[in-house]
Design a protein around this motif. Structure first.
Motif, PDB file in Angstrom:
ATOM      1  N   LYS A   1       0.827  -1.219   0.000  1.00 26.85           N
ATOM      2  CA  LYS A   1       0.000   0.000   0.000  1.00 26.85           C
ATOM      3  C   LYS A   1       0.860   1.267   0.000  1.00 26.85           C
ATOM      4  O   LYS A   1       0.556   2.247   0.692  1.00 26.85           O
ATOM      5  CB  LYS A   1      -0.969  -0.005   1.187  1.00 26.85           C
ATOM      6  N   GLY A   2       1.915   1.220  -0.785  1.00 26.03           N
ATOM      7  CA  GLY A   2       2.763   2.395  -0.975  1.00 26.03           C
ATOM      8  C   GLY A   2       3.766   2.654   0.127  1.00 26.03           C
ATOM      9  O   GLY A   2       4.481   3.665   0.083  1.00 26.03           O
ATOM     10  N   LYS A   3       3.873   1.758   1.083  1.00 28.14           N
ATOM     11  CA  LYS A   3       4.761   2.004   2.233  1.00 28.14           C
ATOM     12  C   LYS A   3       6.204   1.599   1.968  1.00 28.14           C
ATOM     13  O   LYS A   3       7.110   2.016   2.695  1.00 28.14           O
ATOM     14  CB  LYS A   3       4.240   1.249   3.458  1.00 28.14           C
ATOM     15  N   GLU A   4       6.449   0.752   0.949  1.00 25.27           N
ATOM     16  CA  GLU A   4       7.806   0.280   0.685  1.00 25.27           C
ATOM     17  C   GLU A   4       8.168   0.461  -0.779  1.00 25.27           C
ATOM     18  O   GLU A   4       7.296   0.600  -1.645  1.00 25.27           O
ATOM     19  CB  GLU A   4       7.942  -1.202   1.065  1.00 25.27           C
ATOM     20  N   ASP A   5       9.487   0.459  -1.036  1.00 22.70           N
ATOM     21  CA  ASP A   5      10.016   0.433  -2.401  1.00 22.70           C
ATOM     22  C   ASP A   5      11.267  -0.452  -2.391  1.00 22.70           C
ATOM     23  O   ASP A   5      11.407  -1.309  -1.523  1.00 22.70           O
ATOM     24  CB  ASP A   5      10.289   1.848  -2.914  1.00 22.70           C
ATOM     25  N   PHE A   6      12.190  -0.248  -3.321  1.00 25.58           N
ATOM     26  CA  PHE A   6      13.374  -1.100  -3.396  1.00 25.58           C
ATOM     27  C   PHE A   6      14.420  -0.792  -2.312  1.00 25.58           C
ATOM     28  O   PHE A   6      15.365  -1.565  -2.129  1.00 25.58           O
ATOM     29  CB  PHE A   6      14.036  -0.974  -4.773  1.00 25.58           C
ATOM     30  N   THR A   7      14.254   0.304  -1.617  1.00 29.03           N
ATOM     31  CA  THR A   7      15.253   0.699  -0.628  1.00 29.03           C
ATOM     32  C   THR A   7      15.512  -0.410   0.391  1.00 29.03           C
ATOM     33  O   THR A   7      14.594  -0.890   1.046  1.00 29.03           O
ATOM     34  CB  THR A   7      14.797   1.969   0.116  1.00 29.03           C
ATOM     35  N   GLY A   8      16.778  -0.830   0.474  1.00 31.08           N
ATOM     36  CA  GLY A   8      17.168  -1.844   1.442  1.00 31.08           C
ATOM     37  C   GLY A   8      16.829  -3.271   1.070  1.00 31.08           C
ATOM     38  O   GLY A   8      17.160  -4.200   1.816  1.00 31.08           O
ATOM     39  N   LYS A   9      16.199  -3.497  -0.062  1.00 29.17           N
ATOM     40  CA  LYS A   9      15.811  -4.855  -0.461  1.00 29.17           C
ATOM     41  C   LYS A   9      17.036  -5.636  -0.971  1.00 29.17           C
ATOM     42  O   LYS A   9      17.868  -5.116  -1.701  1.00 29.17           O
ATOM     43  CB  LYS A   9      14.752  -4.817  -1.565  1.00 29.17           C
ATOM     44  N   ARG A  10      17.130  -6.901  -0.555  1.00 31.79           N
ATOM     45  CA  ARG A  10      18.146  -7.816  -1.071  1.00 31.79           C
ATOM     46  C   ARG A  10      17.569  -8.514  -2.300  1.00 31.79           C
ATOM     47  O   ARG A  10      16.517  -9.160  -2.222  1.00 31.79           O
ATOM     48  CB  ARG A  10      18.550  -8.835  -0.005  1.00 31.79           C
ATOM     49  N   VAL A  11      18.266  -8.383  -3.428  1.00 31.38           N
ATOM     50  CA  VAL A  11      17.737  -8.843  -4.716  1.00 31.38           C
ATOM     51  C   VAL A  11      18.671  -9.885  -5.325  1.00 31.38           C
ATOM     52  O   VAL A  11      19.848  -9.608  -5.582  1.00 31.38           O
ATOM     53  CB  VAL A  11      17.555  -7.662  -5.692  1.00 31.38           C
ATOM     54  N   ALA A  12      18.157 -11.090  -5.558  1.00 32.53           N
ATOM     55  CA  ALA A  12      18.909 -12.153  -6.229  1.00 32.53           C
ATOM     56  C   ALA A  12      18.580 -12.106  -7.717  1.00 32.53           C
ATOM     57  O   ALA A  12      17.404 -12.132  -8.096  1.00 32.53           O
ATOM     58  CB  ALA A  12      18.543 -13.510  -5.645  1.00 32.53           C
ATOM     59  N   ILE A  13      19.611 -12.038  -8.541  1.00 33.50           N
ATOM     60  CA  ILE A  13      19.443 -11.997  -9.995  1.00 33.50           C
ATOM     61  C   ILE A  13      20.256 -13.128 -10.603  1.00 33.50           C
ATOM     62  O   ILE A  13      21.406 -13.355 -10.224  1.00 33.50           O
ATOM     63  CB  ILE A  13      19.914 -10.645 -10.578  1.00 33.50           C
ATOM     64  N   SER A  14      19.667 -13.851 -11.544  1.00 35.77           N
ATOM     65  CA  SER A  14      20.424 -14.834 -12.324  1.00 35.77           C
ATOM     66  C   SER A  14      20.716 -14.245 -13.690  1.00 35.77           C
ATOM     67  O   SER A  14      20.052 -13.318 -14.147  1.00 35.77           O
ATOM     68  CB  SER A  14      19.635 -16.136 -12.471  1.00 35.77           C
ATOM     69  N   GLY A  15      21.738 -14.834 -14.346  1.00 28.55           N
ATOM     70  CA  GLY A  15      22.156 -14.309 -15.629  1.00 28.55           C
ATOM     71  C   GLY A  15      23.193 -13.210 -15.436  1.00 28.55           C
ATOM     72  O   GLY A  15      23.367 -12.666 -14.337  1.00 28.55           O
ATOM     73  N   SER A  16      23.884 -12.873 -16.526  1.00 31.22           N
ATOM     74  CA  SER A  16      24.839 -11.763 -16.489  1.00 31.22           C
ATOM     75  C   SER A  16      24.905 -11.088 -17.854  1.00 31.22           C
ATOM     76  O   SER A  16      25.854 -10.370 -18.169  1.00 31.22           O
ATOM     77  CB  SER A  16      26.223 -12.261 -16.073  1.00 31.22           C
ATOM     78  N   GLY A  17      23.896 -11.333 -18.654  1.00 34.74           N
ATOM     79  CA  GLY A  17      23.789 -10.692 -19.955  1.00 34.74           C
ATOM     80  C   GLY A  17      23.106  -9.343 -19.847  1.00 34.74           C
ATOM     81  O   GLY A  17      22.978  -8.753 -18.768  1.00 34.74           O
TER      82      GLY A  17
END
Length: 460
Positions: free
Chosen positions: A213-229
């Motif tokens: 409900k608009g209280k959070e965004d990406f700030t401080g989030k740990r993000v796992a990404i696969s790939g490197s292209g």
């Protein structure tokens, strides 16, 4: 009508069928049921041989393909992939997904896909050029700015698009917007290389805002990404820009894990090295990795090695998240999963994520919310379509114009998925978040189906 030898296509088809049939669409509007049998068959499949000469003056031959799947909304649009695994099953699955992904953009483009089993790794620049010219000699008969506008995909980047365009121009004696992902000095669009990765992150940003409900965004989030292209690189850069921490990247040989977070400088090093087909194992010997060291795990994907994560973004290839890996991500606390790759999750993994979404959750254990690639990675084709528009007008938009349009349309795409998922849901748990899989499939399918009715491709 699905062939036993087409497992990837069958998987994509079943995913769409199952979600549509689980909705109330066919009960409320039974005419749409008639479209299912028609839309699953490509309008045209072109298969051809590509004969070319290597640096030793030897003849080599590869298979070339173009699947022109559906033109109800506009010219066929979809990438070209050069990879030894390319076959008709994979291209039909990608083309089928592309129909509905392109419909979700709100732009007038149909769905298609193509490529070859040619492997550019280990090939010289001249060999790649000669292959591209040989490939385009046949493909040029079947494409055009108002017919079929291919783009790049795996192993088809700016260099390959340049060679393919040069061949087309020479063969057809026509300078036109027949390919997208072109160089900026000859018809390309700003933000095109970044578009899929940026669009993916813009989409997840809306997931986070909606769920909290608009209280959070990406700030401080740990993000796992696969790939490197391309997709992984620009998704990672955008996550960093928005205040998140990228804890993993990967390639076909292994995974890097970074507790401190991959830096923008390291991503730049990876981007330059990947053009030369270097592996992450080689790349992390660069000085950029001395001050911010990473852990390399050979032969592994990141999902069971990343530890606690908030967001998972599969950005490598199809079926790169298994059911067991999905369970590991859930156990690691993941809340948002969105595909930068096409059909990045197996059906078992989707079942795990969707099961978690539907389960009753306490405030301390919020639901997992999964987004399919046809919605979350639509930014690339979206900006490709904007490139087509710029070509038609013989103009070039600024970076700010393109990025603004990309951001706005990814928000619209997300909202369309929410609208259709809410309108046609039969789920008993009304407290759960809407199914983005169902919503995306419904929104894309209805738009394509309506056009097919209007054109007489199918009738009530």
């Amino acid at each position: 009508m699905v062939q036993p030898s087409e497992p990837e296509f069958e998987q994509a088809l079943n995913e769409v069928y199952s979600t549509l049939k689980a909705s109330s669409l066919f009960e409320k509007e039974p005419k749409y049921l008639k479209v299912l049998d028609v839309v699953q068959i490509p309008e045209r499949i072109i298969q051809f041989r590509v004969v070319w000469e290597n640096d030793n003056h030897e003849v080599e031959v590869n298979r070339g393909y173009r699947v022109q799947f559906n033109s109800a909304l506009g010219p066929y649009k979809g990438g070209l992939r050069f990879h030894p695994t390319v076959n008709l099953s994979i291209l039909k699955f990608l083309g089928f997904e592309q129909i509905f992904k392109n419909a979700l953009t709100g732009l007038n483009i149909g769905g298609g896909k193509g490529g070859s089993d040619f492997n550019p790794k280990g090939r010289s620049n001249n060999e790649i050029r000669r292959f591209c010219y040989a490939f385009m000699r046949e493909l040029s008969r079947h494409i055009g700015q108002d017919t079929d506008v291919p783009a790049g995909d795996i192993n088809v980047g700016g260099r390959e698009i340049g060679y393919l365009f040069g061949a087309y121009k020479q063969i057809r004696n026509s300078f036109e917007g027949v390919l997208t992902g072109k160089g900026l000095t000859w018809g390309g669009s700003l933000i095109r290389p970044e578009a899929t990765g940026f669009g993916l992150v813009y989409y997840v940003e809306q997931q986070i805002k909606y769920a909290t409900k608009g209280k959070e965004d990406f700030t401080g989030k740990r993000v796992a990404i696969s790939g490197s292209g391309n997709v992984a690189q620009y998704a990672a850069l955008k996550v960093i820009q928005l205040g998140g921490k990228v804890v993993s990247l990967s390639d076909s040989k292994g995974t890097i894990i970074s507790e401190e977070g991959v830096t923008a400088e390291q991503i730049a090093v990876i981007g330059k090295a990947k053009i030369a087909f270097k592996s992450l194992e080689e790349i992390i010997k660069d000085p950029a990795f001395e001050t911010h060291p990473v852990k390399y795990i050979a032969g592994a994907r990141p999902w069971i090695h990343v530890g606690q994560v908030d967001v998972a973004l599969p950005c490598a290839t199809q079926n790169e998240v298994s059911g067991d890996e999905a369970k590991a991500l859930v156990a690691a606390g993941v809340k948002y999963v969105a595909e930068g790759s096409n059909m990045g999750s197996t059906q078992d993994a989707i079942d795990v994520f969707e099961g978690e979404r539907l389960a009753t959750k306490s405030a301390s254990a919020p639901a997992v919310w999964y987004a399919p690639g046809k919605a979350s990675n639509a930014g690339g084709v979206l900006v490709s379509a904007l490139e087509m528009g710029q070509n038609s007008q013989r103009i070039q938009w600024t970076s700010e114009q393109v990025d603004s349009e990309l951001h706005k349309r990814m928000i619209n795409l997300f909202e369309e998925s929410i609208k259709y998922a809410t309108q046609y849901s039969k789920e008993s748990n009304k407290e759960s978040l809407p199914s983005l899989v169902m919503g995306a499939n419904l929104a894309g399918f209805v738009k394509v189906a309506d056009a097919m009715f209007d054109h007489g491709d199918v009738w009530a």
